[in-house]
Design a protein around this motif. Structure first.
Motif, PDB file in Angstrom:
ATOM      1  N   PRO A 110      14.977   6.268   0.558  1.00 22.38           N
ATOM      2  CA  PRO A 110      15.422   7.392   1.397  1.00 22.38           C
ATOM      3  C   PRO A 110      14.461   8.571   1.299  1.00 22.38           C
ATOM      4  O   PRO A 110      14.766   9.611   0.700  1.00 22.38           O
ATOM      5  CB  PRO A 110      16.801   7.720   0.815  1.00 22.38           C
ATOM      6  CG  PRO A 110      16.705   7.320  -0.628  1.00 22.38           C
ATOM      7  CD  PRO A 110      15.804   6.112  -0.652  1.00 22.38           C
ATOM      8  N   LEU A 111      13.294   8.431   1.935  1.00 22.67           N
ATOM      9  CA  LEU A 111      12.234   9.433   1.827  1.00 22.67           C
ATOM     10  C   LEU A 111      11.785   9.979   3.172  1.00 22.67           C
ATOM     11  O   LEU A 111      10.781  10.688   3.244  1.00 22.67           O
ATOM     12  CB  LEU A 111      11.013   8.837   1.092  1.00 22.67           C
ATOM     13  CG  LEU A 111      11.225   8.433  -0.369  1.00 22.67           C
ATOM     14  CD1 LEU A 111       9.982   7.729  -0.904  1.00 22.67           C
ATOM     15  CD2 LEU A 111      11.561   9.650  -1.224  1.00 22.67           C
ATOM     16  N   GLY A 112      12.500   9.658   4.240  1.00 19.16           N
ATOM     17  CA  GLY A 112      12.103  10.139   5.552  1.00 19.16           C
ATOM     18  C   GLY A 112      11.640   9.026   6.465  1.00 19.16           C
ATOM     19  O   GLY A 112      11.705   7.836   6.121  1.00 19.16           O
ATOM     20  N   GLU A 113      11.127   9.424   7.641  1.00 20.90           N
ATOM     21  CA  GLU A 113      10.742   8.451   8.660  1.00 20.90           C
ATOM     22  C   GLU A 113       9.263   8.085   8.608  1.00 20.90           C
ATOM     23  O   GLU A 113       8.871   7.002   9.037  1.00 20.90           O
ATOM     24  CB  GLU A 113      11.078   8.999  10.048  1.00 20.90           C
ATOM     25  CG  GLU A 113      12.557   9.267  10.268  1.00 20.90           C
ATOM     26  CD  GLU A 113      13.384   7.998  10.228  1.00 20.90           C
ATOM     27  OE1 GLU A 113      12.886   6.954  10.698  1.00 20.90           O
ATOM     28  OE2 GLU A 113      14.516   8.051   9.701  1.00 20.90           O
ATOM     29  N   THR A 114       8.432   8.974   8.120  1.00 21.51           N
ATOM     30  CA  THR A 114       6.988   8.746   8.127  1.00 21.51           C
ATOM     31  C   THR A 114       6.422   8.840   6.721  1.00 21.51           C
ATOM     32  O   THR A 114       7.066   9.358   5.794  1.00 21.51           O
ATOM     33  CB  THR A 114       6.268   9.780   9.010  1.00 21.51           C
ATOM     34  OG1 THR A 114       6.364  11.075   8.388  1.00 21.51           O
ATOM     35  CG2 THR A 114       6.873   9.831  10.404  1.00 21.51           C
ATOM     36  N   ILE A 115       5.185   8.378   6.571  1.00 16.09           N
ATOM     37  CA  ILE A 115       4.485   8.505   5.292  1.00 16.09           C
ATOM     38  C   ILE A 115       4.334   9.977   4.923  1.00 16.09           C
ATOM     39  O   ILE A 115       4.492  10.357   3.756  1.00 16.09           O
ATOM     40  CB  ILE A 115       3.103   7.828   5.373  1.00 16.09           C
ATOM     41  CG1 ILE A 115       3.272   6.307   5.324  1.00 16.09           C
ATOM     42  CG2 ILE A 115       2.221   8.266   4.229  1.00 16.09           C
ATOM     43  CD1 ILE A 115       3.681   5.762   3.985  1.00 16.09           C
ATOM     44  N   GLU A 116       4.049  10.817   5.889  1.00 19.92           N
ATOM     45  CA  GLU A 116       3.913  12.237   5.587  1.00 19.92           C
ATOM     46  C   GLU A 116       5.225  12.811   5.061  1.00 19.92           C
ATOM     47  O   GLU A 116       5.229  13.582   4.097  1.00 19.92           O
ATOM     48  CB  GLU A 116       3.473  13.004   6.834  1.00 19.92           C
ATOM     49  CG  GLU A 116       3.165  14.469   6.552  1.00 19.92           C
ATOM     50  CD  GLU A 116       2.564  15.178   7.745  1.00 19.92           C
ATOM     51  OE1 GLU A 116       2.000  16.272   7.560  1.00 19.92           O
ATOM     52  OE2 GLU A 116       2.648  14.642   8.866  1.00 19.92           O
TER      53      GLU A 116
ATOM     54  N   ALA B  44       7.447  11.166   3.414  1.00 19.11           N
ATOM     55  CA  ALA B  44       7.614  10.622   2.067  1.00 19.11           C
ATOM     56  C   ALA B  44       6.725  11.334   1.066  1.00 19.11           C
ATOM     57  O   ALA B  44       7.154  11.642  -0.055  1.00 19.11           O
ATOM     58  CB  ALA B  44       7.327   9.128   2.076  1.00 19.11           C
ATOM     59  N   VAL B  45       5.489  11.596   1.437  1.00 13.88           N
ATOM     60  CA  VAL B  45       4.567  12.292   0.538  1.00 13.88           C
ATOM     61  C   VAL B  45       5.111  13.666   0.167  1.00 13.88           C
ATOM     62  O   VAL B  45       5.117  14.063  -1.007  1.00 13.88           O
ATOM     63  CB  VAL B  45       3.176  12.403   1.180  1.00 13.88           C
ATOM     64  CG1 VAL B  45       2.294  13.404   0.436  1.00 13.88           C
ATOM     65  CG2 VAL B  45       2.501  11.031   1.212  1.00 13.88           C
TER      66      VAL B  45
ATOM     67  N   GLY C 165       0.822  -1.210   0.000  1.00 16.75           N
ATOM     68  CA  GLY C 165       0.000   0.000   0.000  1.00 16.75           C
ATOM     69  C   GLY C 165       0.853   1.256   0.000  1.00 16.75           C
ATOM     70  O   GLY C 165       0.556   2.235  -0.694  1.00 16.75           O
ATOM     71  N   GLN C 166       1.947   1.244   0.769  1.00 14.55           N
ATOM     72  CA  GLN C 166       2.836   2.393   0.795  1.00 14.55           C
ATOM     73  C   GLN C 166       3.579   2.556  -0.530  1.00 14.55           C
ATOM     74  O   GLN C 166       3.820   3.686  -0.984  1.00 14.55           O
ATOM     75  CB  GLN C 166       3.827   2.258   1.948  1.00 14.55           C
ATOM     76  CG  GLN C 166       3.184   2.363   3.320  1.00 14.55           C
ATOM     77  CD  GLN C 166       4.212   2.499   4.437  1.00 14.55           C
ATOM     78  OE1 GLN C 166       5.414   2.634   4.195  1.00 14.55           O
ATOM     79  NE2 GLN C 166       3.737   2.468   5.674  1.00 14.55           N
ATOM     80  N   ILE C 167       3.956   1.438  -1.178  1.00 17.38           N
ATOM     81  CA  ILE C 167       4.590   1.521  -2.488  1.00 17.38           C
ATOM     82  C   ILE C 167       3.651   2.196  -3.483  1.00 17.38           C
ATOM     83  O   ILE C 167       4.063   3.087  -4.247  1.00 17.38           O
ATOM     84  CB  ILE C 167       4.983   0.119  -2.994  1.00 17.38           C
ATOM     85  CG1 ILE C 167       6.144  -0.438  -2.173  1.00 17.38           C
ATOM     86  CG2 ILE C 167       5.346   0.152  -4.482  1.00 17.38           C
ATOM     87  CD1 ILE C 167       6.462  -1.896  -2.462  1.00 17.38           C
ATOM     88  N   ALA C 168       2.393   1.765  -3.483  1.00 18.80           N
ATOM     89  CA  ALA C 168       1.418   2.377  -4.385  1.00 18.80           C
ATOM     90  C   ALA C 168       1.301   3.873  -4.108  1.00 18.80           C
ATOM     91  O   ALA C 168       1.257   4.688  -5.035  1.00 18.80           O
ATOM     92  CB  ALA C 168       0.061   1.689  -4.239  1.00 18.80           C
ATOM     93  N   LEU C 169       1.270   4.252  -2.833  1.00 19.45           N
ATOM     94  CA  LEU C 169       1.077   5.652  -2.472  1.00 19.45           C
ATOM     95  C   LEU C 169       2.250   6.521  -2.915  1.00 19.45           C
ATOM     96  O   LEU C 169       2.060   7.550  -3.579  1.00 19.45           O
ATOM     97  CB  LEU C 169       0.877   5.778  -0.959  1.00 19.45           C
ATOM     98  CG  LEU C 169       0.752   7.199  -0.422  1.00 19.45           C
ATOM     99  CD1 LEU C 169      -0.446   7.909  -1.035  1.00 19.45           C
ATOM    100  CD2 LEU C 169       0.657   7.195   1.106  1.00 19.45           C
ATOM    101  N   VAL C 170       3.478   6.142  -2.559  1.00 17.76           N
ATOM    102  CA  VAL C 170       4.612   7.007  -2.895  1.00 17.76           C
ATOM    103  C   VAL C 170       4.843   7.039  -4.400  1.00 17.76           C
ATOM    104  O   VAL C 170       5.288   8.065  -4.944  1.00 17.76           O
ATOM    105  CB  VAL C 170       5.894   6.601  -2.130  1.00 17.76           C
ATOM    106  CG1 VAL C 170       5.690   6.755  -0.633  1.00 17.76           C
ATOM    107  CG2 VAL C 170       6.343   5.193  -2.485  1.00 17.76           C
TER     108      VAL C 170
END
Length: 459
Positions: free
Chosen positions: A84-90, A92-93, A50-55
């Protein structure tokens, strides 16, 4: 004021200009009005697929929807991905170009999650399971969207996200009432089959991954290769070893099609920036900044598999002459009317590289779009600048990402005991009407080298 030139014009915005629909200024204004909302079920925040789809959705859509890509409800969720997009989903977004503030209500929507009532004229869902990925209408009842299933192969949500952004772009461009109302997708395990939604063979769990790879070209397709490779489950104790080859620097137009580029990189060499990204991901890298041609020679200790993202015919014609055991090449359409098309080749094949890539026809000056002639008449371009700008490819990052997912899946299938396809042809406007030609070349004696994959659920 818009900086007009061959190296500055956004390659996706260029579609409107080359088709004669808008001037450059009008085209940028149109793109500034494109906005998108991405919604995701809470349980998908806790899943790697799900996170792969989101980013991937955010990274691709932010290069097309210049008015903003909004993600609802992602505050505080830890990022599970190795990128390497950060610690949280936010984190990364935001790093991928998205927004987490109040989303508008009157714009196209893409959903990651289960079926729901439509909330907008364009409202689709990305779906993925095993090696299958694609899109369905938001209210479509499918058998893939169950959170109790095993995680999908990482490139399936990448493919689903790429197709979703392509569909959303088609909607804002055409406002066709049929766009987004039909399923579209494919199985990366059985790309020749059309019944991707109902196929019973979802493909194996990844157990092995390529050990060493040579990437030729680090632009549109080459950076999409890196994005896809970065999502594969490499164990930190056995990182991917990469040789990265390119001679170019990142220009102002590069971020419009290249998923890992941003404006802070402009003027820097592609090899250095992409090696830095890959090292942050945990890979090992070496770089070469010489032109790839038939004079090149692969040494015995070098990677035996090459992923090619070149867009020039002389380089492609050298691919089977320098000593690689396997080459996987992805080529994209370049005109305003075919830029959504892609073709993946594997070499060796029944035809040599010379036979596949004939000499390109000379550019016809009469085909220079009227807008570029107007800019020349106004003194904003000289003859050389006009011709060079007209010859630059139209492109969109979602096409290159689709091509990369398909190309790398060919290698993964080979490592898991399946045969290669000599070519795969696909147009994202009609993804279900693709073609795949199985390779007839005997490859059982070729060992590209592999490492064992980190298994799902392990750190």
């Amino acid at each position: 004021m818009i900086n007009i030139g061959p190296e500055t014009l956004d390659r996706t915005v260029k579609q409107l200009v080359d088709s004669g629909e808008a001037s450059i200024e009008e085209a940028y204004a149109i793109f500034a009005g494109y906005r998108l909302v991405i919604e995701i079920d809470a349980e998908y925040f806790e899943r790697e697929d799900g996170q792969i789809a989101l980013v991937t959705l955010v990274s691709l859509a932010s290069r097309v929807f210049h008015g903003g890509v909004y993600v609802e409800g992602c505050e505080g969720t830890p990022l599970l991905l190795p990128l390497p997009l950060g610690e949280t989903i936010e984190d990364a977004v935001i790093a991928c170009g998205g927004r987490t503030d109040q989303a508008p209500t009157d714009v196209p929507r893409i959903r990651i999650g289960s079926a729901c009532s439509r909330r907008a004229p364009f409202h689709i869902r990305v779906v993925f399971d095993g090696w299958r990925g694609g899109i369905v209408p938001a209210d479509f009842a499918d058998t893939l969207s169950h959170v109790d299933r095993p995680p999908a192969m990482p490139l399936a949500p990448v493919l689903a996200a790429s197709i979703a952004v392509a569909e959303a772009f088609e909607y804002v461009r055409t406002k066709s009432p049929t766009v987004g109302h039909f399923p579209a997708g494919m199985s990366l395990w059985t790309p020749h089959e059309r019944n991707w939604l109902t196929a019973t063979d979802a493909g194996p769990v990844l157990s092995v991954l390529p050990e060493k790879l040579w990437l030729i070209g680090l632009g549109h397709v080459g950076q999409a290769y890196l994005w896809c490779l970065g999502l594969l489950p490499y164990d930190p104790s056995a990182p991917l070893q990469l040789v990265l080859q390119d001679t170019d620097v990142i220009g102002p137009s590069t971020p419009s099609t290249s998923i890992l580029s941003n404006m802070s990189m402009v003027g820097h060499r592609k090899t250095r920036e992409m090696a830095a990204w890959a090292e942050r991901r945990g890979f090992r890298t070496a770089i070469t900044e010489r032109l790839f041609d038939a004079d090149f020679c692969v040494a015995s200790a070098d990677p035996s598999v090459a992923l090619c993202g070149l867009d020039n015919i002389p380089g492609r014609r050298a691919l089977d002459k320098v000593g690689f055991g396997l080459v996987i090449e992805a080529g994209l359409g370049s005109r305003h009317d075919d830029f959504r098309s892609l073709r993946v080749h594997t070499l060796p094949g029944r035809r040599t590289a010379d036979e596949i890539w004939k000499d390109a026809p000379a550019t016809d000056a009469e085909h220079v779009p009227d807008e570029y002639k107007r800019l020349k008449a106004a003194g904003l371009l000289d003859q050389c600048g006009m011709t060079t700008l007209a010859g630059k490819a139209v492109g969109a990052a979602f096409v290159g990402c689709s091509a990369a997912a398909i190309a790398i899946s060919e290698l993964l299938r080979f490592l898991h005991g399946d045969g290669l396809n000599e070519s795969i042809d696909l147009d994202l406007r009609a993804a279900d009407h693709r073609s795949a030609s199985p390779s007839k070349v005997e490859m059982t004696g070729f060992n590209p080298g592999f490492v064992f994959a980190r298994q799902p659920g392990l750190p």
